[in-house]
Design a protein around this motif. Sequence first.
Motif, PDB file in Angstrom:
ATOM      1  N   THR A 332      59.184  50.896  46.578  1.00 48.73           N
ATOM      2  CA  THR A 332      58.777  49.729  45.563  1.00 48.73           C
ATOM      3  C   THR A 332      57.911  48.912  46.373  1.00 48.73           C
ATOM      4  O   THR A 332      58.290  48.472  47.595  1.00 48.73           O
ATOM      5  CB  THR A 332      60.282  49.179  45.357  1.00 48.73           C
ATOM      6  OG1 THR A 332      60.852  50.145  44.471  1.00 48.73           O
ATOM      7  CG2 THR A 332      59.792  47.921  44.345  1.00 48.73           C
ATOM      8  N   VAL A 334      55.274  45.292  45.736  1.00 50.70           N
ATOM      9  CA  VAL A 334      54.490  44.418  44.723  1.00 50.70           C
ATOM     10  C   VAL A 334      53.148  44.136  45.293  1.00 50.70           C
ATOM     11  O   VAL A 334      52.979  43.586  46.464  1.00 50.70           O
ATOM     12  CB  VAL A 334      55.347  43.069  44.673  1.00 50.70           C
ATOM     13  CG1 VAL A 334      54.602  42.115  43.669  1.00 50.70           C
ATOM     14  CG2 VAL A 334      56.692  43.394  43.858  1.00 50.70           C
ATOM     15  N   ASP A 336      49.451  42.108  44.683  1.00 49.49           N
ATOM     16  CA  ASP A 336      48.701  40.952  43.981  1.00 49.49           C
ATOM     17  C   ASP A 336      47.103  41.570  43.599  1.00 49.49           C
ATOM     18  O   ASP A 336      46.464  41.547  44.851  1.00 49.49           O
ATOM     19  CB  ASP A 336      48.648  39.501  44.524  1.00 49.49           C
ATOM     20  CG  ASP A 336      47.966  38.461  43.746  1.00 49.49           C
ATOM     21  OD1 ASP A 336      48.351  38.138  42.647  1.00 49.49           O
ATOM     22  OD2 ASP A 336      47.063  38.085  44.394  1.00 49.49           O
ATOM     23  N   ARG A 347      49.869  40.259  39.392  1.00 53.10           N
ATOM     24  CA  ARG A 347      50.727  40.694  40.260  1.00 53.10           C
ATOM     25  C   ARG A 347      51.548  42.005  39.544  1.00 53.10           C
ATOM     26  O   ARG A 347      51.932  41.879  38.382  1.00 53.10           O
ATOM     27  CB  ARG A 347      51.699  39.708  40.641  1.00 53.10           C
ATOM     28  CG  ARG A 347      51.089  38.620  41.757  1.00 53.10           C
ATOM     29  CD  ARG A 347      52.162  37.809  41.809  1.00 53.10           C
ATOM     30  NE  ARG A 347      51.558  36.762  42.819  1.00 53.10           N
ATOM     31  CZ  ARG A 347      52.075  35.434  43.373  1.00 53.10           C
ATOM     32  NH1 ARG A 347      53.345  35.526  43.144  1.00 53.10           N
ATOM     33  NH2 ARG A 347      51.527  34.749  43.948  1.00 53.10           N
ATOM     34  N   PHE A 348      51.745  43.090  40.309  1.00 53.35           N
ATOM     35  CA  PHE A 348      52.254  44.186  39.793  1.00 53.35           C
ATOM     36  C   PHE A 348      53.253  44.946  40.433  1.00 53.35           C
ATOM     37  O   PHE A 348      53.244  45.069  41.814  1.00 53.35           O
ATOM     38  CB  PHE A 348      51.202  45.383  39.523  1.00 53.35           C
ATOM     39  CG  PHE A 348      50.037  44.839  38.474  1.00 53.35           C
ATOM     40  CD1 PHE A 348      50.029  44.966  37.278  1.00 53.35           C
ATOM     41  CD2 PHE A 348      48.896  44.237  39.102  1.00 53.35           C
ATOM     42  CE1 PHE A 348      49.202  44.768  36.595  1.00 53.35           C
ATOM     43  CE2 PHE A 348      47.976  43.825  38.251  1.00 53.35           C
ATOM     44  CZ  PHE A 348      48.130  43.873  37.225  1.00 53.35           C
ATOM     45  N   ARG A 349      54.433  45.167  39.903  1.00 53.20           N
ATOM     46  CA  ARG A 349      55.518  45.827  40.668  1.00 53.20           C
ATOM     47  C   ARG A 349      55.434  47.335  40.401  1.00 53.20           C
ATOM     48  O   ARG A 349      55.408  47.796  39.362  1.00 53.20           O
ATOM     49  CB  ARG A 349      57.054  45.177  40.138  1.00 53.20           C
ATOM     50  CG  ARG A 349      58.163  46.148  41.195  1.00 53.20           C
ATOM     51  CD  ARG A 349      59.407  45.491  40.586  1.00 53.20           C
ATOM     52  NE  ARG A 349      59.518  44.345  40.934  1.00 53.20           N
ATOM     53  CZ  ARG A 349      60.007  43.752  42.111  1.00 53.20           C
ATOM     54  NH1 ARG A 349      60.241  44.453  43.133  1.00 53.20           N
ATOM     55  NH2 ARG A 349      60.304  42.473  42.160  1.00 53.20           N
ATOM     56  N   THR A 351      57.334  50.578  41.327  1.00 49.23           N
ATOM     57  CA  THR A 351      58.535  51.684  41.594  1.00 49.23           C
ATOM     58  C   THR A 351      58.298  53.004  41.468  1.00 49.23           C
ATOM     59  O   THR A 351      57.991  53.497  40.248  1.00 49.23           O
ATOM     60  CB  THR A 351      59.597  50.971  40.924  1.00 49.23           C
ATOM     61  OG1 THR A 351      59.681  49.569  41.178  1.00 49.23           O
ATOM     62  CG2 THR A 351      61.010  51.507  41.387  1.00 49.23           C
ATOM     63  N   GLU A 360      54.933  47.412  36.262  1.00 46.16           N
ATOM     64  CA  GLU A 360      55.040  46.315  35.467  1.00 46.16           C
ATOM     65  C   GLU A 360      54.425  44.926  36.204  1.00 46.16           C
ATOM     66  O   GLU A 360      54.523  44.861  37.261  1.00 46.16           O
ATOM     67  CB  GLU A 360      56.647  45.997  35.065  1.00 46.16           C
ATOM     68  CG  GLU A 360      57.562  45.842  36.167  1.00 46.16           C
ATOM     69  CD  GLU A 360      58.944  45.477  36.019  1.00 46.16           C
ATOM     70  OE1 GLU A 360      59.226  45.452  34.956  1.00 46.16           O
ATOM     71  OE2 GLU A 360      59.677  45.443  36.812  1.00 46.16           O
ATOM     72  N   ARG A 361      53.924  44.105  35.177  1.00 44.05           N
ATOM     73  CA  ARG A 361      53.581  42.829  35.678  1.00 44.05           C
ATOM     74  C   ARG A 361      54.978  42.263  35.997  1.00 44.05           C
ATOM     75  O   ARG A 361      55.803  42.200  35.406  1.00 44.05           O
ATOM     76  CB  ARG A 361      52.715  42.113  34.456  1.00 44.05           C
ATOM     77  CG  ARG A 361      51.444  42.610  34.216  1.00 44.05           C
ATOM     78  CD  ARG A 361      50.681  41.871  33.220  1.00 44.05           C
ATOM     79  NE  ARG A 361      49.345  42.647  32.982  1.00 44.05           N
ATOM     80  CZ  ARG A 361      48.468  42.081  33.995  1.00 44.05           C
ATOM     81  NH1 ARG A 361      48.415  41.303  35.081  1.00 44.05           N
ATOM     82  NH2 ARG A 361      47.146  42.773  33.608  1.00 44.05           N
ATOM     83  N   THR A 362      54.685  41.120  37.154  1.00 45.95           N
ATOM     84  CA  THR A 362      55.498  40.325  37.631  1.00 45.95           C
ATOM     85  C   THR A 362      55.222  39.019  38.189  1.00 45.95           C
ATOM     86  O   THR A 362      53.737  38.969  38.456  1.00 45.95           O
ATOM     87  CB  THR A 362      56.414  41.051  38.813  1.00 45.95           C
ATOM     88  OG1 THR A 362      57.478  40.276  39.444  1.00 45.95           O
ATOM     89  CG2 THR A 362      55.485  41.610  39.913  1.00 45.95           C
ATOM     90  N   HIS A 363      56.071  37.993  38.543  1.00 51.14           N
ATOM     91  CA  HIS A 363      55.530  36.782  38.998  1.00 51.14           C
ATOM     92  C   HIS A 363      56.280  36.608  40.475  1.00 51.14           C
ATOM     93  O   HIS A 363      56.219  35.693  41.306  1.00 51.14           O
ATOM     94  CB  HIS A 363      56.417  35.737  38.265  1.00 51.14           C
ATOM     95  CG  HIS A 363      55.605  35.656  36.717  1.00 51.14           C
ATOM     96  ND1 HIS A 363      54.131  35.105  36.739  1.00 51.14           N
ATOM     97  CD2 HIS A 363      55.848  35.895  35.653  1.00 51.14           C
ATOM     98  CE1 HIS A 363      54.215  35.051  35.372  1.00 51.14           C
ATOM     99  NE2 HIS A 363      55.165  35.327  34.883  1.00 51.14           N
ATOM    100  N   ASP A 364      56.907  37.787  40.996  1.00 46.60           N
ATOM    101  CA  ASP A 364      57.519  37.898  42.155  1.00 46.60           C
ATOM    102  C   ASP A 364      56.555  37.632  43.258  1.00 46.60           C
ATOM    103  O   ASP A 364      55.505  37.970  43.021  1.00 46.60           O
ATOM    104  CB  ASP A 364      58.341  39.156  42.311  1.00 46.60           C
ATOM    105  CG  ASP A 364      59.510  39.222  41.358  1.00 46.60           C
ATOM    106  OD1 ASP A 364      59.745  38.172  40.761  1.00 46.60           O
ATOM    107  OD2 ASP A 364      60.296  40.483  41.521  1.00 46.60           O
TER     108      ASP A 364
END
Length: 420
Positions: A332, A334, A336, A347-349, A351, A360-364
């Motif tokens: 996994t 993330v 940017d 940003r994309f996670r 896995t 999936e797009r993420t704000h992490d």
Amino acid sequence: MSDLELRTLPTTDDPTPENIAWLQAVALGFHGQSLTDEQLKRWNSEAHRQGMRARGVYRSDLPEGAYPGPVGTFMSYDALVNTGGGHLETANLISDVTVRASHRRRGILRTMMTADLTEAHERGLAFASLTVTEAVIYGRFGFGVSSLHQHVELDVTHDFALRHQPTGHCEIVDARSEWVMDQRDALFRKTLERTRGAHDRQLFYRDRLSGAWDYDQGGENRKLRTVAHWSQAGELDGMATFEYGDWTDHELVINDLVALTPQAELALWDHLGHHDLVRKVTWRVANPHSPLRWALVDSRRLEVKGHRDCTWLRVLDPVRALSVRGWRDDGTVVIDVADDLGFAAGRFRITVEGGTASVERTHDEPDAHLGVQELGSLYFGVVEPSTLAAAGRVHGTPEAIARLDDLFEVDDQAFNNSHF
């Protein structure tokens, strides 16, 4: 651009005056001769059958005596690309990009490229791809080098030999027979399905590799020959198309080589290397990962005359693109992604479990920062994230970059020998 207009031309089976002017503008842009009626008819017909989209930028006021047609040309079409793991994904392939010297630095290329990429993105395509004549133009539009090839020269003078006797047998076949053309197409389709980074071929390859029609010569190519290889089990598993140079060079030039196994490839090289009156065999689109050098009794007989990028990939939809990629290891991360045109920014996670990725797009908080150009180069595995990090093009902690290396690692090396 106030005095210039972007138009999309319909392609028809028979060329219209506007199509003819567009095609002649392409020939002008690539410093070619004016096209004959037969060249225009064939080129236009194949573009129509391929479903190509022709764009042109036109002057609103054409001076008297000026060369007719657009001052900028741009062609694209949909074709299959192998994303790894045996998956074939439809991509937007770009070709015939020219800007007339009199109209450089007017924003013509940016206008055509932006319009085409926007349309491809709206149609839901994950990426675009192109082969280039200049290596400093397309990075600014988000394209990254995604496959490489080599120009090689093999010395086949006295005592040329492989370390082992090739298996199966080779035969010269009739390049223009329908059976041979069908078999060549079938062999290429199998390599397309097996080879990460491979792109499907345009329709003109069938006639060009048979010698029935050569666009550069504007007619038949009677010098072309084809050799086929059958495995010990009797399976047709390789073909090479070639021609002889002049008597001065004593050169045999490979135009195309398609092999389903390393054994078939080596057998074809062995056959080509044992032709009388030939001193060297050359190929401009050789696979950098070919086993040939290591199979030679004298490895110094194989000389690399040059390295060249082949395809450049432009990610339009990271979620789709990364989801259909073939992955080797679980993990996994993330990332940017920066994208000046906006298509792939965010940003994309990622896995990966069991060779399949969920994205999936993420704000992490991201583990690594990179541009869309770098993502295009990482996609097929032609370069490692740590190498781009060392070059200052991917940013993250050493630990994060190491995890990116592990995740993007591939077992099957990317290769594409189809220019477009």
